[in-house]
Scaffold this active site. Sequence first.
Site, mmCIF file in Angstrom:
data_model
loop_
_atom_site.group_PDB
_atom_site.id
_atom_site.type_symbol
_atom_site.label_atom_id
_atom_site.label_comp_id
_atom_site.label_asym_id
_atom_site.label_seq_id
_atom_site.Cartn_x
_atom_site.Cartn_y
_atom_site.Cartn_z
ATOM 1 N N GLY A 43 -80.697 11.532 35.653
ATOM 2 C CA GLY A 43 -80.707 11.578 34.207
ATOM 3 C C GLY A 43 -80.420 13.011 33.821
ATOM 4 N N CYS A 44 -80.055 13.301 32.577
ATOM 5 C CA CYS A 44 -79.608 14.653 32.297
ATOM 6 C C CYS A 44 -79.578 14.998 30.819
ATOM 7 C CB CYS A 44 -78.184 14.839 32.784
ATOM 8 S SG CYS A 44 -77.956 14.431 34.475
#
Lengths: 508, 398
Positions: free
Chosen positions: B13-14
Amino acid sequence: MGTPQFSTFYPDFYIERLENRCIKCKRCVKECTYEAHLWDEKKKILKEDHTKCIGCHRCEAMCPTKAIIIKPHPSQFREHANWTPWFIKNIYKQADQGGVLLTSTGCAVPIKNYFDHLVLDACQVTNPPIDPLREPMELRTYIGSKPSGIEVEEVNGKFRLKKPLPPLIKLEIPVMFAAMSFGAISLHVHQGLARAARDLGTLYNTGEGGLHASLYEYGSNTIVQCASGRFGLHVDYLNAGVAIEIKIGQGAKPGIGGHLPGEKVTEEISKTRMIPVGSDALSPAPHHDIYSIEDLRGLIFALKEATEYKKLVFVKIAAVHNVAAIASGIVRAGADAVVIDGLKGGTGAAPTMFRDYIGIPIELAISAVDKRLREEGLRHMTSIIASGGIRCSADVVKAIALGADAVYIGTAALIAVGCSMCQRCYTGKCPWGIATNNPELIKRLPPEVAYEKIYNLVHAWGHEIKEMLGAMGLNSIESLRGNRDKLRAVGLTKEEMEILEVKHAGEV
Amino acid sequence: MWNRTLISKEISGCGISGIIHKKGKLISGEVIIKSICCQEERGNGLGAGFAAYGIYPGMENFYTLHVMAENSYALELVEELLAHQTFLNYQEPIPTRKVKTIKNPPLFKRYFVRPKFEGELTEICDELAEDNYIVKLVMEINTKIEGAYVISSGKNMGVFKGVGFPDEIAEFFRIEEYKAFIWTGHNRFPTNTPGWWGGAHPFTILDWSIVHNGEISSYGTNKRYLELFGYKCTLLTDTEVVAYILDLLIRRHGLPLKVACLALAPPFWMEIDEMSEERELLTAIRIIYGSAMLNGPFAILFAYNGGLVGLNDRVKLRPLVAAEKGDLVYMASEEAAIRAICPDPDKVWAPKAGEPVIVELEPNTIPNQRSYLKGRPREEDENELRVKCAYTPLFASK
Ligand code: SF4
Ligand code: SF4
């Protein structure tokens, strides 16, 4: 006393009649096409001839009081791991008659089923699963040869396709009905398949027996077949469907042609096939105008010419050792799709040795063909149709993840209309009214019933495929095609996993 | 030895952020640092990076290879290869600083090169051929030279990335000292921990750079499709796949940017079936580029020498916000990341699923400027020529 017939001594099945239930209605006598139930007029009793029973379960299903149970015959040979009853009885049969062992359906030997050693993935946390009841979920698939890319032009500030695409076939679900000829199966089944294909947005295949006049109206859901016997093949026939399938081989009997026994060639069949009533319809092992790949190219383009390049041409081969190279040749020869029929593909009639021991499992064949076409930079320009041994919607999903564009189902569709896998289609006596043309027997399966059952089956599979796609976080089937990430092997060797290009379960 | 041949695709995720100045005015690195650091919760210290465009004035005509190496031997091998295959104009170590929390960083060097075609004494001035040459060279270094990896290879641009929080990586690479007209930044939250510097974002090929938040469920399909065109996905990350698909569709197949975005995140068939004018084009995109479709949740920013694009997946399963202020356009995972550097934007909006935000520099703003708004002829496919079929129109009857 003549020569003893050993094969008649040991029946396969045992017909048990529960006397307290039997009301002597004689329904079983009527239902059994093998004359295993007999009415003794003198004694006013029902009798059984176990040796005649082939285990179709028709009498059991139809008996109004459920008084009949069909079971494996309890009499047993002494156990022997090698000489099982199957081999012993086959030898008796051949010793009695001196003939080739005949059978039907697909490979019955428990050769490893790779589908059963592959498991699917699902999303957890990092990636949300998609609920097909709430979000769109797409199964639409296009079959045919495609250019490698498109070109776009700008007209009045809008982008437009510069050159239209070649003709392609749209499937609303990538499950089609495999070639089963009119003759091998009844007209009613054909009618059911055709109607179901139309309502499902998919295709059915005429098989090599021509196209009955009543089925021309289903043209846009029809694949017509051109096999080595060229039965019922004329220009209207070629133009009747959306694709023409050149049948080189069949998974159930690679390397040999077809045989429709004369008993099955009735008036209607004779008209459709353009052969005399009662004559055996023998299609030769090879096409006598195809002795090489360039000859195949010749036939592909002859068919394209005859249909003014409006119809797609598929080429169907049995999955054999060298399937990948052959498939690549077929694509280069100009075919719009390659159909691969695996070891477990069914048939109306085949020599037992061919059915059980020739060819390779479809799972390995799909992967090998997909890989070869990718290596040669051709995969995206053609379609792969996998056939033979697809039993459920998960098999469909796995076949696509292994690289198929679409699948054919044959046996599954017949089971949907009542087939109990008795494996005696070649006798023409199918008690379920499927693999027969006997005017009385075909009444047992009206076209509406065939339609409804087949439609229901594929419709249900469609739902299941959508659910599985959603669980994998995909909302469109093209993102599954060749997506080996979605598969893991359980209990396969390194070589097998290499061929399938999958990792073992537990590997990250 | 680097564990760069990860056995499986990474999952993460980012947080992402990007800025472009339409008139090509240079923006200090401090701005992007501030924006990306504001989204610190979106990362876990296992990767951060920046892409900057316009940072090598005077060197605009050279492909700049940012090379990361495990040791000096790997660098020697790279240099040997470059000596054979390129005209090497200039090389230097990428300036870095010591950062307490960053232990044993790899070596970083940059090379300013032009392709040296075999048998040619002078350079050929064919942009596509030159680009293809560099792509091949990069693939060769990445797959053949153990311990060396090219993290960017475009002209007048560069990528700086590594394992750490964004502020640490920025400090390490002295990001605040660079000035660029386009910046993108990334803060990573991998759920598996390869801990390899090359695994951080942005990913690049030529001057394409991508930062990405999401997981591509179609990875297996996309990867195999790309292999058909000679791309080798060595990093097993979704983002690498996105970079190559863009390169294929836009640079090699000459599709206009908007059309390429439609291939990546196409509308649903039920929407296409309802269209009139656009139906034919969209049908063709989906049929021909079905294997290029990115299926799964994503928000990406990609930049090139001339533009910045933001794109969401077809059902918008990851956040993306855009804003405008004068000649500046901002895109980020969170509005807060934009407001941190632009407190009162003229306009803020959340782009719809599959609807790209495309911002290009004004024409002729920078040297070697690229624009992909219009289509170009498609590169010929040898196989296609070999498997010749007579095509007649699909929609001719309609
Ligand atoms: S052949 Fe079929 S119908 Fe006849 S007895 Fe056996 S199971 Fe019953
Ligand atoms: S189609 Fe009829 S004859 Fe053939 S296996 Fe099925 S039930 Fe038996």
